[in-house]
Design a protein around this motif. Structure first.
Motif, PDB file in Angstrom:
ATOM      1  N   LEU A  12       0.833  -1.195   0.000  1.00  0.00           N
ATOM      2  CA  LEU A  12       0.000   0.000   0.000  1.00  0.00           C
ATOM      3  C   LEU A  12       0.873   1.253   0.000  1.00  0.00           C
ATOM      4  CD1 LEU A  12      -2.656  -1.109   2.628  1.00  0.00           C
ATOM      5  CD2 LEU A  12      -2.930  -0.981   0.154  1.00  0.00           C
ATOM      6  N   THR A  13       0.380   2.295  -0.648  1.00  0.00           N
ATOM      7  CA  THR A  13       1.067   3.583  -0.677  1.00  0.00           C
ATOM      8  C   THR A  13       0.314   4.565   0.219  1.00  0.00           C
ATOM      9  OG1 THR A  13      -0.244   4.435  -2.517  1.00  0.00           O
ATOM     10  CG2 THR A  13       1.756   3.162  -3.076  1.00  0.00           C
ATOM     11  N   PHE A  14       0.927   5.719   0.449  1.00  0.00           N
ATOM     12  CA  PHE A  14       0.253   6.753   1.233  1.00  0.00           C
ATOM     13  C   PHE A  14      -1.029   7.179   0.532  1.00  0.00           C
ATOM     14  CE2 PHE A  14      -0.631  11.077   2.656  1.00  0.00           C
ATOM     15  CZ  PHE A  14      -0.560  10.921   4.024  1.00  0.00           C
ATOM     16  N   GLU A  15      -0.995   7.280  -0.794  1.00  0.00           N
ATOM     17  CA  GLU A  15      -2.184   7.662  -1.552  1.00  0.00           C
ATOM     18  C   GLU A  15      -3.290   6.618  -1.388  1.00  0.00           C
ATOM     19  OE1 GLU A  15       0.971   7.692  -2.846  1.00  0.00           O
ATOM     20  OE2 GLU A  15       1.206   9.866  -2.759  1.00  0.00           O
ATOM     21  N   ASP A  16      -2.908   5.340  -1.365  1.00  0.00           N
ATOM     22  CA  ASP A  16      -3.888   4.284  -1.092  1.00  0.00           C
ATOM     23  C   ASP A  16      -4.499   4.491   0.292  1.00  0.00           C
ATOM     24  OD1 ASP A  16      -3.339   2.920  -3.513  1.00  0.00           O
ATOM     25  OD2 ASP A  16      -1.828   1.640  -2.548  1.00  0.00           O
ATOM     26  N   ALA A  17      -3.656   4.797   1.261  1.00  0.00           N
ATOM     27  CA  ALA A  17      -4.129   4.979   2.637  1.00  0.00           C
ATOM     28  C   ALA A  17      -5.120   6.135   2.737  1.00  0.00           C
ATOM     29  CB  ALA A  17      -2.948   5.200   3.578  1.00  0.00           C
ATOM     30  N   VAL A  18      -4.886   7.214   1.996  1.00  0.00           N
ATOM     31  CA  VAL A  18      -5.820   8.349   1.994  1.00  0.00           C
ATOM     32  C   VAL A  18      -7.168   7.900   1.437  1.00  0.00           C
ATOM     33  CG1 VAL A  18      -6.287  10.624   1.006  1.00  0.00           C
ATOM     34  CG2 VAL A  18      -4.005  10.096   1.893  1.00  0.00           C
ATOM     35  N   GLU A  19      -7.157   7.175   0.329  1.00  0.00           N
ATOM     36  CA  GLU A  19      -8.416   6.684  -0.250  1.00  0.00           C
ATOM     37  C   GLU A  19      -9.089   5.685   0.686  1.00  0.00           C
ATOM     38  OE1 GLU A  19     -11.702   6.256  -2.488  1.00  0.00           O
ATOM     39  OE2 GLU A  19     -10.186   7.835  -2.628  1.00  0.00           O
ATOM     40  N   ILE A  20      -8.311   4.858   1.354  1.00  0.00           N
ATOM     41  CA  ILE A  20      -8.865   3.916   2.324  1.00  0.00           C
ATOM     42  C   ILE A  20      -9.534   4.672   3.462  1.00  0.00           C
ATOM     43  CG2 ILE A  20      -8.202   2.213   4.096  1.00  0.00           C
ATOM     44  CD1 ILE A  20      -6.120   1.204   1.936  1.00  0.00           C
ATOM     45  N   GLN A  21      -8.913   5.730   3.939  1.00  0.00           N
ATOM     46  CA  GLN A  21      -9.523   6.557   4.997  1.00  0.00           C
ATOM     47  C   GLN A  21     -10.856   7.139   4.519  1.00  0.00           C
ATOM     48  OE1 GLN A  21      -8.796   6.783   8.072  1.00  0.00           O
ATOM     49  NE2 GLN A  21      -6.601   6.594   8.377  1.00  0.00           N
ATOM     50  N   ARG A  22     -10.905   7.573   3.281  1.00  0.00           N
ATOM     51  CA  ARG A  22     -12.164   8.100   2.734  1.00  0.00           C
ATOM     52  C   ARG A  22     -13.247   7.021   2.721  1.00  0.00           C
ATOM     53  NH1 ARG A  22      -8.796  10.837  -1.869  1.00  0.00           N
ATOM     54  NH2 ARG A  22      -8.378  12.862  -0.904  1.00  0.00           N
ATOM     55  N   ARG A  23     -12.866   5.832   2.317  1.00  0.00           N
ATOM     56  CA  ARG A  23     -13.819   4.731   2.258  1.00  0.00           C
ATOM     57  C   ARG A  23     -14.294   4.330   3.652  1.00  0.00           C
ATOM     58  NH1 ARG A  23     -11.795   0.273  -2.008  1.00  0.00           N
ATOM     59  NH2 ARG A  23     -13.807  -0.573  -1.372  1.00  0.00           N
ATOM     60  N   ILE A  24     -13.401   4.361   4.626  1.00  0.00           N
ATOM     61  CA  ILE A  24     -13.776   4.067   6.015  1.00  0.00           C
ATOM     62  C   ILE A  24     -14.784   5.102   6.496  1.00  0.00           C
ATOM     63  CG2 ILE A  24     -12.917   4.030   8.390  1.00  0.00           C
ATOM     64  CD1 ILE A  24     -10.298   2.796   7.197  1.00  0.00           C
TER      65      ILE A  24
END
Length: 61
Positions: A12-24
């Motif tokens: 996972l990348t930081f950008e993935d983590a940002v999108e994951i946070q949005r989805r959460i």
């Protein structure tokens, strides 16, 4: 043997983590997010709690 062709989980990348946070924040289930990224749900939980990718929650606004 059935396990010989298995690939490791995705990184996972930081950008993935940002999108994951949005989805959460939208209320998506962690296990479904994990499946989309081909990672263990524990990795998604670590992002949710801030254990990994610190700052991703603030960037998700």
């Amino acid at each position: 043997m059935a396990f010989d062709n298995r690939k490791p989980s995705s990184k996972l990348t930081f950008e993935d983590a940002v999108e994951i946070q949005r989805r959460i924040k939208r209320g998506e289930y962690l296990n479904r997010i994990a499946a989309d990224y081909d990672v263990n749900p524990g990795r998604i939980s670590e992002i949710k709690t801030g254990k990994t990718f610190a700052g991703s929650e603030a960037s998700a606004h």
